[in-house]
Design a protein around this motif. Structure first.
Motif, PDB file in Angstrom:
ATOM      1  N   LEU A  90       0.466  -1.083   0.006  1.00  0.00           N
ATOM      2  CA  LEU A  90       0.167   0.282   0.251  1.00  0.00           C
ATOM      3  C   LEU A  90       0.739   1.530  -0.146  1.00  0.00           C
ATOM      4  CD1 LEU A  90      -2.971  -1.270   2.513  1.00  0.00           C
ATOM      5  CD2 LEU A  90      -2.675  -1.184   0.020  1.00  0.00           C
ATOM      6  N   LYS A  91       1.892   1.197   0.450  1.00  0.00           N
ATOM      7  CA  LYS A  91       2.542   2.443   0.416  1.00  0.00           C
ATOM      8  C   LYS A  91       3.641   2.573  -0.417  1.00  0.00           C
ATOM      9  CE  LYS A  91       7.376   3.706   3.271  1.00  0.00           C
ATOM     10  NZ  LYS A  91       7.873   3.618   3.789  1.00  0.00           N
ATOM     11  N   ASP A  92       4.064   1.886  -1.887  1.00  0.00           N
ATOM     12  CA  ASP A  92       4.152   2.015  -3.044  1.00  0.00           C
ATOM     13  C   ASP A  92       3.296   2.583  -3.376  1.00  0.00           C
ATOM     14  OD1 ASP A  92       7.133   0.102  -2.478  1.00  0.00           O
ATOM     15  OD2 ASP A  92       5.627  -1.278  -2.555  1.00  0.00           O
ATOM     16  N   ILE A  93       1.550   2.132  -3.447  1.00  0.00           N
ATOM     17  CA  ILE A  93       0.928   3.047  -4.170  1.00  0.00           C
ATOM     18  C   ILE A  93       0.630   4.704  -4.245  1.00  0.00           C
ATOM     19  CG2 ILE A  93      -1.466   3.276  -4.508  1.00  0.00           C
ATOM     20  CD1 ILE A  93      -1.391  -0.484  -4.399  1.00  0.00           C
ATOM     21  N   ALA A  94       0.930   4.404  -2.622  1.00  0.00           N
ATOM     22  CA  ALA A  94       0.692   5.738  -1.520  1.00  0.00           C
ATOM     23  C   ALA A  94       1.349   6.410  -2.034  1.00  0.00           C
ATOM     24  CB  ALA A  94       0.521   5.553  -0.434  1.00  0.00           C
ATOM     25  N   GLU A  95       2.968   6.312  -2.063  1.00  0.00           N
ATOM     26  CA  GLU A  95       4.102   6.940  -2.664  1.00  0.00           C
ATOM     27  C   GLU A  95       3.655   7.176  -4.318  1.00  0.00           C
ATOM     28  OE1 GLU A  95       7.368   5.088  -1.571  1.00  0.00           O
ATOM     29  OE2 GLU A  95       6.903   5.933   0.292  1.00  0.00           O
ATOM     30  N   GLY A  96       2.749   6.884  -5.041  1.00  0.00           N
ATOM     31  CA  GLY A  96       3.079   5.962  -6.610  1.00  0.00           C
ATOM     32  C   GLY A  96       1.852   7.243  -7.255  1.00  0.00           C
ATOM     33  N   VAL A  97       0.931   7.945  -6.275  1.00  0.00           N
ATOM     34  CA  VAL A  97      -0.103   8.945  -5.817  1.00  0.00           C
ATOM     35  C   VAL A  97       0.219  10.296  -5.199  1.00  0.00           C
ATOM     36  CG1 VAL A  97      -2.745   8.962  -5.312  1.00  0.00           C
ATOM     37  CG2 VAL A  97      -1.829   6.618  -6.498  1.00  0.00           C
ATOM     38  N   GLY A  98       1.005   9.864  -4.177  1.00  0.00           N
ATOM     39  CA  GLY A  98       1.512  11.031  -3.167  1.00  0.00           C
ATOM     40  C   GLY A  98       0.054  11.319  -2.282  1.00  0.00           C
TER      41      GLY A  98
END
Length: 70
Positions: A7-15
């Motif tokens: 989820l952190k990877d996705i969150a970082e990608g979206v901001g």
């Protein structure tokens, strides 16, 4: 072996925060908690990263995000 997408990877990608990603992917973002456009961006990013839930079960279908037309 490739790294599991988190989820952190996705969150970082979206901001956004990983909590916001969790709300969307678990289908709990409706009712004004997370905007539709942001939900779409999160779902699209999850797809692009080939995100799979750790438990192996599908919690939320990315295709079920409502697509409003004007």
């Amino acid at each position: 072996m490739t790294k599991q997408v988190s989820l952190k990877d996705i969150a970082e990608g979206v901001g956004v925060s990983s909590a916001t990603v969790s709300l969307v992917l678990n289908g709990k973002a409706k009712g004004g908690r997370v905007g539709e456009e942001l939900s779409k961006r999160i779902c699209n990013t999850a797809k692009q990263l080939n995100y799979k839930p750790l438990s192996g079960r599908v919690i939320y279908s990315f295709e079920s995000v409502n697509h409003a037309t004007v």
